[in-house]
Enzyme design. Structure first.
Site, short mmCIF file in Angstrom:
data_model
loop_
_atom_site.label_atom_id
_atom_site.label_comp_id
_atom_site.label_asym_id
_atom_site.label_seq_id
_atom_site.Cartn_x
_atom_site.Cartn_y
_atom_site.Cartn_z
N ASP A 52 67.60 5.32 29.53
CA ASP A 52 68.28 4.08 29.89
C ASP A 52 67.28 2.96 29.63
O ASP A 52 66.25 2.87 30.30
CB ASP A 52 68.70 4.11 31.36
CG ASP A 52 69.43 2.83 31.76
OD1 ASP A 52 69.58 1.92 30.91
OD2 ASP A 52 69.86 2.74 32.92
N LYS A 69 69.46 -8.32 30.13
CA LYS A 69 68.25 -8.95 30.67
C LYS A 69 67.39 -9.54 29.56
O LYS A 69 66.98 -10.68 29.64
CB LYS A 69 67.42 -7.94 31.47
CG LYS A 69 68.21 -7.01 32.33
CD LYS A 69 68.92 -7.73 33.46
CE LYS A 69 69.92 -6.82 34.13
NZ LYS A 69 69.49 -6.26 35.37
N TRP A 102 68.62 3.19 39.81
CA TRP A 102 69.65 2.15 39.87
C TRP A 102 70.90 2.77 40.50
O TRP A 102 71.34 3.85 40.10
CB TRP A 102 69.94 1.65 38.45
CG TRP A 102 71.00 0.61 38.35
CD1 TRP A 102 71.13 -0.51 39.12
CD2 TRP A 102 72.09 0.58 37.42
NE1 TRP A 102 72.23 -1.24 38.71
CE2 TRP A 102 72.84 -0.58 37.67
CE3 TRP A 102 72.50 1.43 36.39
CZ2 TRP A 102 73.97 -0.93 36.95
CZ3 TRP A 102 73.62 1.10 35.66
CH2 TRP A 102 74.35 -0.08 35.94
N1 PGU Z 1 70.39 0.34 33.77
C1 PGU Z 1 69.56 -0.18 34.66
C2 PGU Z 1 68.32 0.55 35.01
C3 PGU Z 1 69.88 -1.41 35.27
O1 PGU Z 1 69.03 -1.92 36.16
C4 PGU Z 1 71.06 -2.09 34.92
C5 PGU Z 1 71.43 -3.40 35.56
C6 PGU Z 1 71.88 -1.49 33.95
C7 PGU Z 1 71.51 -0.28 33.40
C8 PGU Z 1 73.17 -2.07 33.47
O2 PGU Z 1 73.18 -3.35 33.13
P1 PGU Z 1 74.32 -3.98 32.20
O3 PGU Z 1 74.57 -5.31 32.78
O4 PGU Z 1 75.50 -3.09 32.27
O5 PGU Z 1 73.71 -4.00 30.85
N2 PGU Z 1 70.97 -3.64 36.83
C9 PGU Z 1 70.87 -4.98 37.39
C10 PGU Z 1 72.14 -5.79 37.26
C11 PGU Z 1 73.15 -5.75 38.35
C12 PGU Z 1 73.91 -4.47 38.36
O6 PGU Z 1 73.69 -3.68 39.28
O7 PGU Z 1 74.72 -4.24 37.44
C13 PGU Z 1 70.33 -4.89 38.80
O8 PGU Z 1 70.19 -5.93 39.44
O9 PGU Z 1 69.95 -3.78 39.22
#
Ligand code: PGU
Length: 391
Positions: free
Chosen positions: A216, A252, A135
């Site tokens: 994570d 999510k 990510w």
């Molecule tokens: N860890 C991972 C692996 C993630 O994909 C995401 C969110 C988070 C943590 C953090 O999400 P929080 O909203 O802070 O709980 N990834 C999504 C959301 C968009 C973003 O980049 O924040 C995504 O689309 O990759």
């Protein structure tokens, strides 16, 4: 007029993931499709709120005894206990022995950041290894937390699967004690997870070198559809009696994106260490945002503690995992979680956005949860055109 005192501020680029939504919002086309951010949508492409969340929220609104007082620095006590149980298991010995400290944080991101800053201050090894790819926010979070970020091999583009030998080799060469960021399940962006046998080998290698696991967990329930199975990797590392760190997000799996609900748990060797760790976590949190928000954590606590709402959540949520997949590429079927790593390149993605109004991150990742039966044909046309016209 005199120049602005900020005249030398240079324009920063949009965020690679959240910037996709910005571009999508500006597009006027009626067929536009946003597969950038990982978020559930209705058939009409509108954001989806789970019924069980609406219900839990209604309970809160109807309760006049509820006040808006500050939460403690560590957040809502019930929420923290239930979150630890959700990730570590209801009968976790570590919880029973009081050697887990859990603090409510601002969703997954905030949990990672607080955990990172705590480690930068109090842990002897300042290097964190993150998977390649991962990510996009991970390197930024940990660098700003004060850690030094390195990568370990994870994905093999040729097999579109796990580069397991590369992973073992890179972790094997890491300095002893280094921190290792592991996606608990449903790896983002690749959708490729280690098997349980592979997890077991990773665990043995990491424990033999004293590497500290930092999980994570942003997609518990999305990989297998089962909350317990999806926490299997974390529980394996807790079952051996060793220490670990885990960041949880409810963005999510409860669809609480904007409520910013998450938790950081640190599993320690003893209750005494856990209490001291918690006292230091408070010193990280207090000057950062003082204490976390009340509303979202109350929703989660209501759902997790109530037998009926809990059951409803597990059923309702996982129905949305049944979204269809376009095409018949076997890697798409094999990959799990919210995302599919299509293998489309940057030029093909740009073509699809320009010609078909389909928005996704430039690495070719699409959020399957943004698709519906109605929009799948449009996506399929767009992919077909991109693959046949653009190299
Ligand atoms: N860890 C991972 C692996 C993630 O994909 C995401 C969110 C988070 C943590 C953090 O999400 P929080 O909203 O802070 O709980 N990834 C999504 C959301 C968009 C973003 O980049 O924040 C995504 O689309 O990759």
């Amino acid at each position: 007029m005199a120049d602005s005192v900020f005249a030398n501020v240079v324009r920063a680029p949009e965020d690679p993931i959240l910037g996709v939504t910005v571009a999508y919002n500006k597009d006027q086309s009626p067929v536009k499709l946003n597969l950038g951010v990982g978020a559930y949508r209705t058939e009409e492409g509108k954001p989806l709120v789970l019924n069980v969340v609406r219900k839990a929220e209604q309970l809160l609104v109807n309760d006049p005894s509820r006040v808006k007082e500050y939460l403690p620095i560590t957040g809502l006590a019930d929420f923290n206990k239930l979150s630890a149980k959700l990730i570590l298991g209801a009968n976790s010995p570590a919880i029973q022995e009081n050697r887990v400290t859990t603090v409510q944080c601002l969703s997954g991101t905030g949990s990672l950041r607080v955990g990172g800053e705590f480690l930068a201050k109090h842990y002897h090894e300042k290097t964190i290894y993150i998977p390649l790819p991962t990510w996009g926010n991970h390197p930024k979070i940990f660098t700003l937390a004060g850690l030094s970020v390195k990568t370990y091999r994870y994905y093999d583009p040729n097999t579109r699967g796990l580069d397991f030998s590369g992973l073992l080799e890179d972790l094997g060469n890491a300095p002893s004690g280094a921190i290792v960021l592991l996606h608990a399940c449903a790896h983002n962006p690749t959708g490729v997870d280690p098997t349980s046998d592979q997890w077991e080998q990773i665990r043995q290698l990491m424990r033999s070198k004293g590497l500290l696991p930092f999980f994570d967990s942003a997609y518990q329930g999305f990989a297998s559809g089962n909350l317990d199975s999806d926490a299997g990797s974390v529980r394996m590392f807790v079952a051996d009696g060793g220490e670990c760190v885990a960041a949880q997000s409810y963005a999510k799996n409860m669809g609480l994106y904007g409520e910013r609900v998450g938790a950081l748990s640190i599993v320690c060797k003893s209750a005494d260490v856990a209490a001291r760790v918690e006292s230091q976590l408070k010193l990280v949190i207090r000057p950062m945002y003082s204490n976390p928000p009340l509303h979202g954590a109350s929703i989660v606590a209501n759902i997790l503690k109530d037998g009926e709402l809990y059951t409803e959540w597990t059923i309702e949520h996982f129905i949305y995992l049944l979204t269809g997949t376009p095409g018949d590429w076997s890697h798409i079927v094999k990959q799990i979680g919210m995302f599919t790593f299509t293998g489309l390149n940057t030029n093909q993605v740009a073509f699809m956005t320009k010609e078909y109004h389909v928005y996704m991150t430039s690495d070719g990742r699409i959020s399957m949860a943004g698709l519906s039966l109605k929009t799948i044909p449009h996506l399929a046309d767009a992919i077909h055109a991109a693959v046949t016209n653009v190299v």
